[in-house]
Design a protein around this motif. Structure first.
Motif, PDB file in Angstrom:
ATOM      1  N   GLN A 317     102.871  69.387 -40.078  1.00 12.66           N
ATOM      2  CA  GLN A 317     103.303  67.991 -40.159  1.00 12.66           C
ATOM      3  C   GLN A 317     104.400  67.870 -41.211  1.00 12.66           C
ATOM      4  O   GLN A 317     104.258  68.367 -42.330  1.00 12.66           O
ATOM      5  CB  GLN A 317     102.131  67.064 -40.545  1.00 12.66           C
ATOM      6  N   SER A 318     105.488  67.237 -40.838  1.00 11.04           N
ATOM      7  CA  SER A 318     106.589  67.024 -41.782  1.00 11.04           C
ATOM      8  C   SER A 318     106.355  65.755 -42.586  1.00 11.04           C
ATOM      9  O   SER A 318     105.970  64.729 -42.026  1.00 11.04           O
ATOM     10  CB  SER A 318     107.923  66.922 -41.028  1.00 11.04           C
ATOM     11  N   GLN A 319     106.589  65.865 -43.885  1.00 12.28           N
ATOM     12  CA  GLN A 319     106.502  64.699 -44.757  1.00 12.28           C
ATOM     13  C   GLN A 319     107.875  64.532 -45.405  1.00 12.28           C
ATOM     14  O   GLN A 319     108.255  65.306 -46.291  1.00 12.28           O
ATOM     15  CB  GLN A 319     105.423  64.918 -45.826  1.00 12.28           C
ATOM     16  N   PRO A 320     108.675  63.547 -44.971  1.00 10.48           N
ATOM     17  CA  PRO A 320     110.063  63.427 -45.434  1.00 10.48           C
ATOM     18  C   PRO A 320     110.206  63.409 -46.953  1.00 10.48           C
ATOM     19  O   PRO A 320     111.150  64.008 -47.491  1.00 10.48           O
ATOM     20  CB  PRO A 320     110.518  62.096 -44.819  1.00 10.48           C
ATOM     21  N   VAL A 321     109.308  62.744 -47.646  1.00 11.00           N
ATOM     22  CA  VAL A 321     109.419  62.649 -49.112  1.00 11.00           C
ATOM     23  C   VAL A 321     109.279  64.035 -49.737  1.00 11.00           C
ATOM     24  O   VAL A 321     110.071  64.429 -50.606  1.00 11.00           O
ATOM     25  CB  VAL A 321     108.363  61.686 -49.678  1.00 11.00           C
TER      26      VAL A 321
END
Length: 355
Positions: A317-321
């Protein structure tokens, strides 16, 4: 910047290698970040769906949800803005049509009239005894459908999947929501009729609950951190990613330092022509920024593209922050590494460098 760009254009292969190394390290860091965040979320996403503030466990449970035992009637003693009972137990379900098709799951036993009720993305909420609502991963990854019947590995009790919800995993297992009546049937089988209600594991609240004898209050954040293996996993990946960021900076710094040493004579000539050490140092820092930024952005793009083709079974899962912070850190630490080259430039003696 002019000097930095022209030098990169002149020695394309040399600087392409630097960018390539930066890209590989950045890609590895971003990919590990996505995996660690995905794994962490699969441990806690069902809990995050509650949007709760606190959880109450029995005093002697040692902060363990599974070891906690409460009488459901204790709910009446707790004062809070919103409150709900919860029973949780791990289990193994077997497809009634295929005994070889088994899956580890986690059962969340709730009252559908209370706020722990899951959202339904397909099908309906459980209503009859024996009905369950399952996490959508059972459909997308394991090919379960609405109306499918599954058996418990412990007592062959048959359950029916009547609905699917999303983002419902606990300790990396898909969650099956069901009622207290079904839970009683799961525990005692057909002999459950006429028996007293089974115990639950916790009382979950929105808003600060009142102090209640025999119960220990934990904030949701503390409860998540005490989940088996959760903190160790987060710390392990955190240290791994941190070391990779430092290694990326060291590698870029070493490349820039070696390239700087190879150009000592050129810098000496430039100084002899009146070009200041500050101008040359700024060009080296600018060059480092261009190389690090290009490698990091390329690595970020490759990570996003990789996420699009990964199978659902991979907990990515990508977490932009997080990705943005790591990208900035790699570039900043790389620039700090380039400052060692700046020190060498300042000390250059034009006469000695020219020979």
């Amino acid at each position: 910047m002019f000097l930095a760009l022209n030098e990169i254009k002149h020695s394309k292969l040399r600087y392409a290698l630097v960018i390539g190394v930066t890209f590989l390290i950045a890609y590895l860091v971003f990919f590990l970040t996505g995996l660690s965040y995905g794994l962490a979320q699969e441990n806690r996403m069902a809990v995050d769906k509650w949007h709760a503030t606190d959880i109450l466990l029995s005093d002697n449970a040692n902060d363990s949800l599974y070891m906690s035992r409460l009488d459901p009637k204790m709910l009446d003693q707790v004062k809070a803005k919103e409150k709900a009972v919860l029973a949780q137990t791990p289990g193994i379900i077997i497809d009634s049509k295929d005994d070889q098709k088994k899956q580890n799951v986690s059962f969340f036993v709730i009252n559908p009239e209370q706020f722990l009720r899951p959202n339904i993305v397909k099908g309906k909420m459980f209503q009859e005894t024996g009905d369950v609502v399952a996490d959508k991963s059972l459909e997308t990854q394991y090919d379960y459908k609405l109306g499918d019947k599954v058996k418990l590995a412990t007592n062959d009790q048959v359950l029916t999947i009547v609905g699917f919800t999303d983002q419902a995993k606990f300790s990396v297992s898909p969650v099956l929501y069901t009622s207290l009546e079904t839970f009683q049937l799961m525990r005692n089988g057909a002999s459950a009729s006429g028996q007293q209600s089974v115990s639950v594991n916790a009382i979950v609240t929105k808003g600060t609950p009142s102090e209640t004898a025999g119960l220990k209050k934990l904030s949701i954040d503390d409860f998540i951190n005490k989940l088996p293996g959760y903190s160790a996993q987060v710390l392990t990946f955190g240290f791994m990613i941190g070391f990779l960021v430092v290694i990326a900076a060291i590698v870029i710094g070493i490349f820039i330092y070696v390239l700087t040493m190879q150009k000592m004579a050129i810098f000496g000539v430039m100084k002899a022509q009146g070009i200041s050490s500050r101008y040359i140092a700024n060009s080296v820092v600018a060059q480092t920024f261009i190389l690090a930024f290009t490698g990091v952005v390329t690595g970020l793009v490759a990570t996003v593209l990789s996420a699009l083709v990964l199978p659902d079974a991979v907990p990515f899962q990508s977490q932009p922050v997080f990705l943005a912070v790591i990208a900035v850190l790699i570039v900043l630490v790389a620039i700090l590494g380039a400052l060692f080259s700046v020190r060498s430039i300042v000390k250059i003696d034009p006469l000695k460098a020219i020979g």
